[in-house]
Design an enzyme around this catalytic site. Structure first.
Site, PDB file in Angstrom:
ATOM      1  N   ASP A   1       0.861  -1.260   0.180  1.00 17.24           N
ATOM      2  CA  ASP A   1       0.044   0.076  -0.075  1.00 17.24           C
ATOM      3  C   ASP A   1       0.756   1.259   0.075  1.00 17.24           C
ATOM      4  O   ASP A   1       1.907   1.343   0.657  1.00 17.24           O
ATOM      5  CB  ASP A   1      -0.894   0.096   1.282  1.00 17.24           C
ATOM      6  CG  ASP A   1      -1.937   0.867   1.473  1.00 17.24           C
ATOM      7  OD1 ASP A   1      -2.936   1.153   0.385  1.00 17.24           O
ATOM      8  OD2 ASP A   1      -1.655   1.913   2.213  1.00 17.24           O
TER       9      ASP A   1
ATOM     10  N   GLU B   1       1.934  -0.290  -4.945  1.00 16.67           N
ATOM     11  CA  GLU B   1       1.020   0.850  -5.637  1.00 16.67           C
ATOM     12  C   GLU B   1       1.928   2.016  -5.369  1.00 16.67           C
ATOM     13  O   GLU B   1       2.159   2.568  -4.515  1.00 16.67           O
ATOM     14  CB  GLU B   1      -0.220   0.844  -4.242  1.00 16.67           C
ATOM     15  CG  GLU B   1      -1.224   1.913  -4.496  1.00 16.67           C
ATOM     16  CD  GLU B   1      -2.217   2.284  -3.620  1.00 16.67           C
ATOM     17  OE1 GLU B   1      -3.295   2.674  -3.699  1.00 16.67           O
ATOM     18  OE2 GLU B   1      -1.781   2.292  -2.198  1.00 16.67           O
TER      19      GLU B   1
END
Length: 758
Positions: free
Chosen positions: A421, A458
């Site tokens: 993330d 990401e």
């Protein structure tokens, strides 16, 4: 030596403080143990050891304190500095914790643990560590003999400099969770607001037998080219009553096992689980604020990086059960040929911001080491995560913690990969500045234990470091391709000037990834992910509708590139409903024929709606929960199309090449690339080995386009497999409908797939 004896009454418990500063939260202690304690005269004897304390000699302190409620005494020795966390030593349980700036560390042991919903039961023992005897380098350590090999709860009180403007966050009134705790005990039940202020402590289990993975067990080891990823939330997948599961199993790791047949029917072969590290789902309810009605169901607020989420255990089973059932889930998924990828959040923690600190672990252990701070501005947190703090990922100590965590999940739980993330934060130095060759990212790429794993970034953060196509990769890292998402959306809704970009994206995004030894599969293609609109909402809403989140509609992205097909939200207009259905099929078709690795979101296979909420992280309701009744209602139409399209991808290697397309691989039936108004694209993918060419055409105009169809390969004829304008089951015919015309009249906002067959 005089034995100091201080008695204090706190919350009805009597605390005894001796020269070794042992506290017993027990109303009465047997007088015979008082006599033993009063006679303690032994002192620690420590000889020089190496940095990890391997050569430290241990001289036990006999019968320093009773194990409360038993006749078994606890004994103490200096212990070892390695490994960090709680570990089993030859003579007891070793505890080791890093804190460079601490001046005082106290180990806290809850002997009896939690019973009948109580937080911490009576038997709390606190043992102050002597920095002269229980510290090696920056690691504080002690070994305790006489403890149970399982179920003991523990934490630390840590004190140190109080100058917050210098970056310190010490508060010895708080019992801290060990950053290296392998299991975490908190409240038993997910979302139990009666225990919203529950404390979190570490625990361990050295008593249970090793998990039985089975004699025929093996890792799936699916090539990246063959992956079809299904992003899902463990709890939301089966929490709804419509799942048909026993209430004790809903929303648990075992619930996932029960629904593996659905995953197999859909055709996916990898699940990407939203965060499953321990988190506090009730963190928003700790104080009055606009979000204090929310329950964090997504889990992007990590308490600990080693422990599986304990409230995903069935029947409120707790941390040991959670660990066991997580392994059961992984084993069952692997036996079904499905890989397990974890969405991991190493960019920030749950400990919030400067204004509303939530000190549970890292902040109180060594704030100056674990977080990025603005030392020129009162040591306030740098906030590249958008969540109040930023983990200091490239500090050597934090980097080692992250690597240890990743290895733990691979070795202990057999996971197959990780999606990081806000991974651009991993590319920032300790002062927050971007690094061209970030040590952590390189270490992950080169690590031997992680070498078999999928690693996915990401590639952006909330500080503006957008690295799509430029993420440091060492030819290993894949990326969530945010440009794919945006460009596919814009073409499908009919934006002008997108045809060429659309062609580039479905061809594998060579403009981004054809560098060094990178491959098309390093592009994780997605139209929908957990944050943002669902697929249904993408074609049903022009604007976000986030009022339920309590932030006045200020949260969530405004740049959704969505189109409501003529009506905002729910409607009974059959034409609008039909158009939305076509658009959802168009998106799924484009995703499954694109070069690269496709990823879809849980629930899109039946058309799940969040009613326009594009940031639904805080709703433990049907907004996020998989609706199994809706799946059954749409099984013969929408769901069938999604299943068949995934199966078609699996059967056709030319849709998932391990190299970028060349001129011999594709023929673009296009001589109008420069026409800004053109919203039609047709092309043929060539199968040189078997002659199974595939013709595809996408029409994003609001009118029919009569497209010329090229001649099929020698001794083959075209068969219509897909026409998204047709109703089910004609919209997808697996065996194909023979087609011999030289042109095809393609409806507005629809797509066609023809396959060359004998």
């Amino acid at each position: 030596m005089m034995l100091e004896h201080v008695e204090r009454n706190i919350d009805g418990y009597v605390f005894w403080q001796t020269f070794c500063r042992l506290r017993f939260s027990k109303a009465k202690i047997a007088s015979r143990w008082q006599r033993i304690i009063s006679k303690v005269r032994e002192r620690y004897m420590v000889k020089p050891g190496n940095v990890f304390g391997h050569s430290v000699e241990e001289s036990l302190v006999e019968k320093v304190t009773p194990m409360l409620g038993t006749d078994v005494p606890l004994k103490y020795s200096p212990g070892l500095a390695f490994p960090l966390g709680a570990s089993e030593a030859e003579n007891g349980i070793n505890f080791a914790i890093f804190s460079r700036h601490a001046s005082c560390v106290t180990l806290c042991l809850s002997i009896f643990g939690r019973e009948k919903g109580q937080e911490i039961c009576d038997g709390m023992v606190e043992i102050a560590l002597d920095p002269q005897k229980n510290k090696t380098g920056d690691v504080w350590h002690i070994c305790v003999e006489g403890l149970s090999r399982s179920g003991i709860l523990y934490g630390y009180r840590i004190d140190g400099p109080q100058e917050k403007e210098q970056g310190h966050g010490f508060d010895n009134s708080i019992v801290l969770l060990d950053p290296y705790a392998k299991l975490v005990s908190g409240r038993k039940w997910f979302g139990d607001v009666a225990n919203k202020m529950s404390k979190f402590l570490g625990t361990y289990d050295f008593e249970s037998m090793p998990f039985d993975w089975g004699p025929d067990y093996k890792l799936p080891n699916i090539p990246e080219t063959d992956l079809v990823i299904y992003e899902m939330n463990v709890r939301a997948f089966t929490a709804d009553e419509s799942s048909g599961l026993d209430p004790d199993v809903r929303g648990s790791y075992l619930g996932v096992i029960e629904k593996i047949p659905h995953l197999l029917e859909l055709g996916i072969n990898a699940v990407e689980l939203l965060p499953v590290f321990e988190f506090d789902e009730l963190e928003f309810q700790r104080y009055q604020n606009p979000r204090d009605h929310m329950i964090n169901t997504w889990g992007y607020s990590t308490l600990n990086f080693f422990a599986p989420m304990s409230r995903y255990a069935s029947a409120g089973g707790g941390p040991l059960v959670a660990s066991h059932e997580f392994k059961q889930m992984v084993k069952a998924l692997h036996n079904a040929g499905i890989e397990v990828i974890l969405d991991v959040v190493y960019n920030h923690t749950n400990e919030a911001n400067d204004r509303h600190p939530y000190t549970t672990s890292f902040r109180g252990t060594d704030n100056k080491v674990y977080y990025m701070l603005d030392l020129d501005n009162g040591a306030k947190y740098l906030n590249f995560s958008g969540c109040g703090n930023t983990l200091n990922c490239n500090h050597p100590v934090v980097m080692e913690l992250i690597l240890d965590s990743l290895r733990h999940w691979v070795n202990e739980y057999h996971v197959d990969g990780f999606r990081f993330d806000l991974a651009s934060i991993l590319c920032r130095g300790t002062d927050g500045s971007p690094l061209n060759s970030p040590p952590l990212v390189k270490a992950i790429a080169k690590d031997a234990v992680l070498s078999r794993c999928k690693i996915i970034a990401e590639p952006w953060d909330c500080g503006g470091l957008y690295l799509v196509g430029k993420f440091p990769n060492w030819d290993r890292w894949a990326e969530w391709n945010g440009k794919y998402r945006d460009d596919i959306r814009r073409f499908m809704k009919g934006d002008c000037g997108m045809k060429g970009t659309f062609a580039t994206r479905i061809s594998g995004s060579a403009d981004l990834y054809q560098v060094n030894k990178r491959k098309p599969q390093h592009s994780i293609n997605f139209v929908i992910a957990h944050d943002g609109f669902t697929l249904y909402d993408l074609v049903s809403y022009n604007f976000k509708h986030n009022d339920a989140n309590g932030e006045g509609g200020n949260d969530g992205s405004n740049d959704n590139f969505s189109w409501n097909c003529g009506v905002e939200g729910e409607t009974e207009d059959v034409d609008v409903i039909g158009l939305r259905s076509r658009q959802m099929k168009n998106f799924h078709l484009a995703l499954m024929i694109s070069q690269g690795t496709p990823m879809m979101l849980m629930g899109d296979e039946y058309g799940h709606t969040r009613y326009g909420n594009n940031n639904s992280y805080g709703h433990d309701t049907s907004i996020n929960h998989f609706q199994w009744k809706q799946l059954e209602e749409r099984r013969g139409g929408h769901f069938r199309f999604f299943c068949e399209m995934i199966k078609f991808r699996h059967k056709h290697p030319i849709l998932r090449r391990d190299r970028f397309l060349t001129k011999s691989d594709v023929a673009w039936h296009e001589d109008n690339w420069s026409n800004h108004e053109s919203k039609f694209l047709a092309f043929t993918l060539h199968d040189d080995q078997f002659g199974g060419d595939i013709y595809l055409a996408f029409n994003a105009h609001d009118y029919y386009v009569k497209a010329a169809v090229p001649s099929p390969p020698h001794k083959k004829r075209w068969h219509r497999v897909v026409d998204t304008n047709l109703e089910s089951p004609k919209d997808f015919v697996p065996e194909g409908v023979p087609f011999s015309d030289t042109s095809y009249n393609i409806a507005s906002y629809s797509a066609v797939l023809l396959e060359a067959k004998p």
